[in-house]
Design a protein around this motif. Structure first.
Motif, PDB file in Angstrom:
ATOM      1  N   SER A  13      74.575  13.823  57.170  1.00 39.55           N
ATOM      2  CA  SER A  13      74.954  12.441  56.858  1.00 39.55           C
ATOM      3  C   SER A  13      76.466  12.290  56.951  1.00 39.55           C
ATOM      4  CB  SER A  13      74.537  12.068  55.439  1.00 39.55           C
ATOM      5  OG  SER A  13      73.165  12.134  55.299  1.00 39.55           O
ATOM      6  N   THR A  14      76.902  11.059  57.037  1.00 44.50           N
ATOM      7  CA  THR A  14      78.332  10.793  57.009  1.00 44.50           C
ATOM      8  C   THR A  14      78.845  11.162  55.622  1.00 44.50           C
ATOM      9  OG1 THR A  14      77.784   8.889  58.375  1.00 44.50           O
ATOM     10  CG2 THR A  14      80.019   8.978  57.506  1.00 44.50           C
ATOM     11  N   LYS A  15      79.936  11.937  55.575  1.00 41.78           N
ATOM     12  CA  LYS A  15      80.430  12.433  54.287  1.00 41.78           C
ATOM     13  C   LYS A  15      80.736  11.309  53.297  1.00 41.78           C
ATOM     14  CE  LYS A  15      82.311  16.934  55.257  1.00 41.78           C
ATOM     15  NZ  LYS A  15      83.422  17.588  55.880  1.00 41.78           N
ATOM     16  N   ASP A  16      81.257  10.197  53.809  1.00 45.16           N
ATOM     17  CA  ASP A  16      81.618   9.090  52.926  1.00 45.16           C
ATOM     18  C   ASP A  16      80.443   8.627  52.057  1.00 45.16           C
ATOM     19  OD1 ASP A  16      84.089   9.111  54.028  1.00 45.16           O
ATOM     20  OD2 ASP A  16      83.799   7.336  55.291  1.00 45.16           O
ATOM     21  N   LEU A  17      79.239   8.802  52.596  1.00 45.52           N
ATOM     22  CA  LEU A  17      78.068   8.307  51.864  1.00 45.52           C
ATOM     23  C   LEU A  17      77.928   8.968  50.494  1.00 45.52           C
ATOM     24  CD1 LEU A  17      75.316   7.962  54.624  1.00 45.52           C
ATOM     25  CD2 LEU A  17      76.702   6.174  53.585  1.00 45.52           C
ATOM     26  N   ALA A  18      78.536  10.143  50.349  1.00 49.20           N
ATOM     27  CA  ALA A  18      78.457  10.845  49.056  1.00 49.20           C
ATOM     28  C   ALA A  18      79.076  10.007  47.944  1.00 49.20           C
ATOM     29  CB  ALA A  18      79.138  12.190  49.155  1.00 49.20           C
ATOM     30  N   ARG A  19      79.897   9.042  48.309  1.00 47.21           N
ATOM     31  CA  ARG A  19      80.516   8.200  47.266  1.00 47.21           C
ATOM     32  C   ARG A  19      79.505   7.285  46.588  1.00 47.21           C
ATOM     33  NH1 ARG A  19      85.526   7.471  51.281  1.00 47.21           N
ATOM     34  NH2 ARG A  19      85.821   9.708  51.342  1.00 47.21           N
ATOM     35  N   ARG A  20      78.339   7.151  47.188  1.00 46.48           N
ATOM     36  CA  ARG A  20      77.282   6.331  46.567  1.00 46.48           C
ATOM     37  C   ARG A  20      76.427   7.168  45.616  1.00 46.48           C
ATOM     38  NH1 ARG A  20      74.159   3.862  51.722  1.00 46.48           N
ATOM     39  NH2 ARG A  20      73.514   6.016  51.729  1.00 46.48           N
ATOM     40  N   ASP A  21      76.718   8.479  45.558  1.00 45.59           N
ATOM     41  CA  ASP A  21      75.842   9.374  44.791  1.00 45.59           C
ATOM     42  C   ASP A  21      76.056   9.267  43.284  1.00 45.59           C
ATOM     43  OD1 ASP A  21      75.037  10.242  47.224  1.00 45.59           O
ATOM     44  OD2 ASP A  21      75.746  12.305  47.011  1.00 45.59           O
ATOM     45  N   TRP A  22      74.966   9.234  42.576  1.00 44.98           N
ATOM     46  CA  TRP A  22      75.002   9.425  41.131  1.00 44.98           C
ATOM     47  C   TRP A  22      74.910  10.937  40.950  1.00 44.98           C
ATOM     48  CZ3 TRP A  22      70.795   8.634  36.955  1.00 44.98           C
ATOM     49  CH2 TRP A  22      71.371   8.155  35.762  1.00 44.98           C
ATOM     50  N   HIS A  23      75.614  11.457  39.953  1.00 45.06           N
ATOM     51  CA  HIS A  23      75.698  12.918  39.840  1.00 45.06           C
ATOM     52  C   HIS A  23      74.316  13.551  39.616  1.00 45.06           C
ATOM     53  CE1 HIS A  23      77.125  16.882  38.784  1.00 45.06           C
ATOM     54  NE2 HIS A  23      78.290  16.517  39.295  1.00 45.06           N
ATOM     55  N   ILE A  24      74.131  14.702  40.244  1.00 44.23           N
ATOM     56  CA  ILE A  24      72.847  15.412  40.121  1.00 44.23           C
ATOM     57  C   ILE A  24      72.490  15.667  38.653  1.00 44.23           C
ATOM     58  CG2 ILE A  24      71.712  17.633  40.600  1.00 44.23           C
ATOM     59  CD1 ILE A  24      73.349  17.561  43.296  1.00 44.23           C
ATOM     60  N   ASP A  25      73.494  16.013  37.839  1.00 45.80           N
ATOM     61  CA  ASP A  25      73.232  16.251  36.406  1.00 45.80           C
ATOM     62  C   ASP A  25      72.630  15.006  35.746  1.00 45.80           C
ATOM     63  OD1 ASP A  25      74.239  18.738  36.727  1.00 45.80           O
ATOM     64  OD2 ASP A  25      76.200  18.314  35.835  1.00 45.80           O
ATOM     65  N   ASN A  26      73.062  13.833  36.206  1.00 45.88           N
ATOM     66  CA  ASN A  26      72.506  12.594  35.638  1.00 45.88           C
ATOM     67  C   ASN A  26      71.026  12.447  35.978  1.00 45.88           C
ATOM     68  OD1 ASN A  26      74.942  11.748  34.524  1.00 45.88           O
ATOM     69  ND2 ASN A  26      75.551  10.645  36.376  1.00 45.88           N
ATOM     70  N   TRP A  27      70.701  12.742  37.239  1.00 51.71           N
ATOM     71  CA  TRP A  27      69.283  12.648  37.639  1.00 51.71           C
ATOM     72  C   TRP A  27      68.441  13.631  36.821  1.00 51.71           C
ATOM     73  CZ3 TRP A  27      68.023   8.486  40.022  1.00 51.71           C
ATOM     74  CH2 TRP A  27      68.842   7.892  40.983  1.00 51.71           C
ATOM     75  N   LEU A  28      68.990  14.836  36.621  1.00 46.18           N
ATOM     76  CA  LEU A  28      68.244  15.845  35.869  1.00 46.18           C
ATOM     77  C   LEU A  28      68.086  15.436  34.404  1.00 46.18           C
ATOM     78  CD1 LEU A  28      69.848  19.045  37.471  1.00 46.18           C
ATOM     79  CD2 LEU A  28      67.475  18.276  37.738  1.00 46.18           C
ATOM     80  N   GLU A  29      69.139  14.867  33.847  1.00 46.18           N
ATOM     81  CA  GLU A  29      69.070  14.423  32.452  1.00 46.18           C
ATOM     82  C   GLU A  29      68.067  13.272  32.301  1.00 46.18           C
ATOM     83  OE1 GLU A  29      72.920  13.492  30.767  1.00 46.18           O
ATOM     84  OE2 GLU A  29      71.942  12.576  29.017  1.00 46.18           O
ATOM     85  N   LEU A  30      68.072  12.392  33.278  1.00 46.03           N
ATOM     86  CA  LEU A  30      67.109  11.274  33.247  1.00 46.03           C
ATOM     87  C   LEU A  30      65.684  11.827  33.252  1.00 46.03           C
ATOM     88  CD1 LEU A  30      66.551   8.182  33.464  1.00 46.03           C
ATOM     89  CD2 LEU A  30      66.587   8.474  35.944  1.00 46.03           C
TER      90      LEU A  30
END
Lengths: 164, 127
Positions: A13-30
């Motif tokens: 993917s285009t690297k810039d797209l990572a700026r839309r990411d919610w942190h993985i730790d947040n997904w795991l906590e959810l």
């Protein structure tokens, strides 16, 4: 079934797209909070991201291809994702979708049926100008302003209080 | 009607862009879609029955890939020039290089569309 589709940056993917990411730790906590409250859910993600979510205590679906991904999303009762292709697939099939937006604007990319959680603008705005990520967005923190509790409460509001 | 303009679409966006495009063009008379592999996969998953040919292009290419992109764009341009001159060609993209190429009028999003919902931008450029 609630489907969590993190849509975090993947190879190719285009690297810039990572700026839309919610942190993985947040997904795991959810996911942990959903488990604690007996809300059945799964993760839908590419196979090469299994390692990133290895500690998740929920079933994981690794779609074989795009067609299979569409089928899995169609089966969901609620999709939780960020501004991503998953959001569009869910919307297309009238599957309820909670979409987390940070640097990008819902005005540009959401069509109105989505349930939007927009992170508060960070000091780098505009992080996305409607076409591409801006230079200032390298320090973008918009997604960090979305709390796990906010997302969890939105899930509760959209599935009712009964366990699914 | 002889020589009536037919629409050729250039698609090289991600899943979301392709779905939004499909929603706008599915009921239009599209002669041909030139799509990247991933866009083609999305169209097939949506049961799109328009003719699709493969192209190689990427959005947001950086480094050496930028040069490859320009090379691929020129290849596509000459293909269109030879095979589809006279048709309406639409690139669902903000890429400015399309308008810099002579002889063919390749419609694409003008900068002023950046504040529009993307689906509305697609609708307008397809009109």
């Amino acid at each position: 079934m609630i489907s969590i589709c993190p849509a975090v940056f993947s190879k190719g993917s285009t690297k810039d797209l990572a700026r839309r990411d919610w942190h993985i730790d947040n997904w795991l906590e959810l996911s942990n909070i959903l488990n604690k409250n007996n809300y059945l859910h799964n993760f839908i993600l590419p196979k090469d991201q299994d390692d990133l979510f290895i500690s998740a205590k929920a079933s994981k679906i690794f779609p074989r291809d795009i067609k299979n991904l569409f089928e899995e999303i169609k089966k969901s009762s609620l999709v939780v994702t960020q501004d991503s292709g998953y959001m569009h697939i869910a919307r297309y099939y009238d599957v309820k979708v909670i979409a987390l937006f940070g640097p990008t604007k819902p005005l540009n990319f959401a069509l109105g049926k989505e349930i939007i959680i927009k992170g508060q603008d960070c000091s780098s705005i505009p992080c996305h100008d409607g076409i591409a990520f801006t230079k200032k967005s390298k320090k973008c923190l918009c997604m960090e302003n979305i709390s796990v509790d906010d997302v969890y409460l939105n899930i509760l509001n959209n599935i009712g209080q009964t366990n699914v | 009607m002889i020589n009536s303009k037919k629409t050729i679409l250039l698609l090289y966006g991600g899943i979301g862009d392709t779905i939004m495009a499909y929603e706008q063009f599915k009921n239009l008379d599209i002669k041909l879609i030139l799509a990247t592999n991933s866009a083609k996969e999305v169209l097939l998953a949506l049961d799109c029955n328009k003719p699709i040919n493969n192209i190689v292009l990427s959005i947001g290419a950086s480094g050496l890939y930028k040069y490859r992109n320009v090379y691929e764009m020129i290849k596509i341009y000459f293909y269109l020039l030879v095979r589809h001159r006279g048709d309406k060609i639409v690139a669902l993209s903000f890429m400015k290089l399309w308008s810099a190429l002579p002889f063919l009028n390749i419609n694409h999003f003008p900068n002023s569309y950046k504040d529009l919902p993307r689906s509305e931008a697609i609708r307008r450029v397809l009109q």
